[in-house]
Write a protein that holds these residues in place. Structure first.
Motif, short mmCIF file in Angstrom:
data_model
loop_
_atom_site.label_atom_id
_atom_site.label_comp_id
_atom_site.label_asym_id
_atom_site.label_seq_id
_atom_site.Cartn_x
_atom_site.Cartn_y
_atom_site.Cartn_z
N LYS A 143 0.83 -1.20 0.00
CA LYS A 143 0.00 0.00 0.00
C LYS A 143 0.87 1.25 0.00
O LYS A 143 0.53 2.26 -0.64
CB LYS A 143 -0.93 0.01 1.21
N MET A 144 1.99 1.20 0.72
CA MET A 144 2.89 2.34 0.75
C MET A 144 3.45 2.62 -0.64
O MET A 144 3.52 3.77 -1.08
CB MET A 144 4.04 2.05 1.73
N ASP B 50 2.08 1.75 -3.51
CA ASP B 50 0.99 2.25 -4.36
C ASP B 50 0.77 3.75 -4.13
O ASP B 50 0.56 4.52 -5.08
CB ASP B 50 -0.30 1.49 -4.07
N GLN B 51 0.81 4.17 -2.85
CA GLN B 51 0.61 5.58 -2.54
C GLN B 51 1.77 6.41 -3.07
O GLN B 51 1.58 7.51 -3.61
CB GLN B 51 0.49 5.77 -1.02
N LEU B 52 3.01 5.90 -2.93
CA LEU B 52 4.17 6.63 -3.45
C LEU B 52 4.08 6.79 -4.96
O LEU B 52 4.41 7.84 -5.50
CB LEU B 52 5.45 5.87 -3.08
N ARG C 113 1.37 6.90 -6.76
CA ARG C 113 0.36 7.92 -7.06
C ARG C 113 0.91 9.32 -6.80
O ARG C 113 0.72 10.24 -7.61
CB ARG C 113 -0.90 7.67 -6.23
N ASP C 114 1.60 9.49 -5.67
CA ASP C 114 2.16 10.81 -5.35
C ASP C 114 3.20 11.23 -6.38
O ASP C 114 3.22 12.38 -6.83
CB ASP C 114 2.81 10.78 -3.95
N ARG D 94 7.15 -2.34 -6.61
CA ARG D 94 5.77 -2.73 -6.31
C ARG D 94 5.42 -4.05 -6.99
O ARG D 94 4.86 -4.96 -6.36
CB ARG D 94 4.83 -1.61 -6.78
#
Length: 238
Positions: free
Chosen positions: A30-31, A33-35, A37-38, A153
């Protein structure tokens, strides 16, 4: 957004320590995936800002080119007016010669102004060009880091799925482990072994009974032989 802000953001994101972020994350996938996106959003925002900066640089370069060309053009006009004045003066037309000399002076003034504007813009253009180069390098670093994040990822997801499959396989193996005394197969094997043991016991008992019968028959044969010999002795004595 200022050039310094853009460059600072690009540099900061490009130097982000991915491994440290992952070590601190409770759920690495999840981390990541968030990175991703950011990073994707920041790259898009930075690209727009950098494009604007590049556009401003190109306009300054165009203005500088116009000033250089204008200076050359006014220089040409000044030369032409000066030559015309020299010709008129040589022909005795002093008034007309003075008028063309004045035109040459005006042209020279325009030339000087254009040259000054061009020269004044040159340091700014040079500095802006350096900034644009750094911004492009920063964006390239961000895109490389985005590829790295995506690869990490994908690797993490693949490893997680492999580990899950291995755990499921081990659970299945434990469920059918024939050496497990609590498993159905082990209990069935014990039952078969008991049945086999009972059959062997019955066979042994049957064999023992048969041996006893043959031993009894042998005893009868010996008794009959004894009786026969006794009868023979008696007949001799008579």
């Amino acid at each position: 957004m200022s050039k310094q802000t853009i460059l600072g953001r690009v540099t900061q994101l490009a130097k982000a320590n991915i491994n440290a972020l992952l070590d601190q994350a409770e759920d690495p996938q999840k981390m990541l995936d968030q990175l991703i996106r950011d990073y994707t959003n920041n790259i898009a925002e930075a690209e727009q800002a950098v494009a604007t900066t590049i556009g401003n640089l190109r306009m300054m370069e165009a203005d500088h080119k116009e000033d250089v060309e204008a200076a050359a053009e006014w220089g040409g006009k000044a030369l032409a007016a000066s030559r015309k004045a020299d010709g008129l003066r040589a022909a005795g037309s002093t008034a007309d010669a003075d008028r063309f000399d004045n035109l040459a002076k005006v042209a020279l003034g325009r030339q000087l102004r254009s040259e000054k504007e061009a020269k004044t813009a040159e340091p700014t253009i040079a500095a802006q060009t350096e900034v644009v180069d750094k911004l492009k390098s920063g964006l390239d670093a961000m895109k490389d880091r985005l590829k790295e994040l995506t690869a990490k990822r994908d690797e993490l997801v693949a490893r997680a799925r492999t580990a899950q499959a291995q755990n499921q396989m081990m659970d299945a193996v434990r469920n059918i482990d024939v050496m497990d005394p609590t498993s159905d197969i082990a209990r069935f094997e014990d039952k078969v072994r008991r049945e086999e043991a009972r059959a062997l016991g019955r066979q042994e008992l049957a064999a023992s009974s048969l041996d006893a019968q043959f031993e009894a028959l042998d005893d009868l044969d010996r008794s009959a032989e004894v009786e026969a010999r006794l009868a023979a002795l008696k007949s001799r004595a008579a």
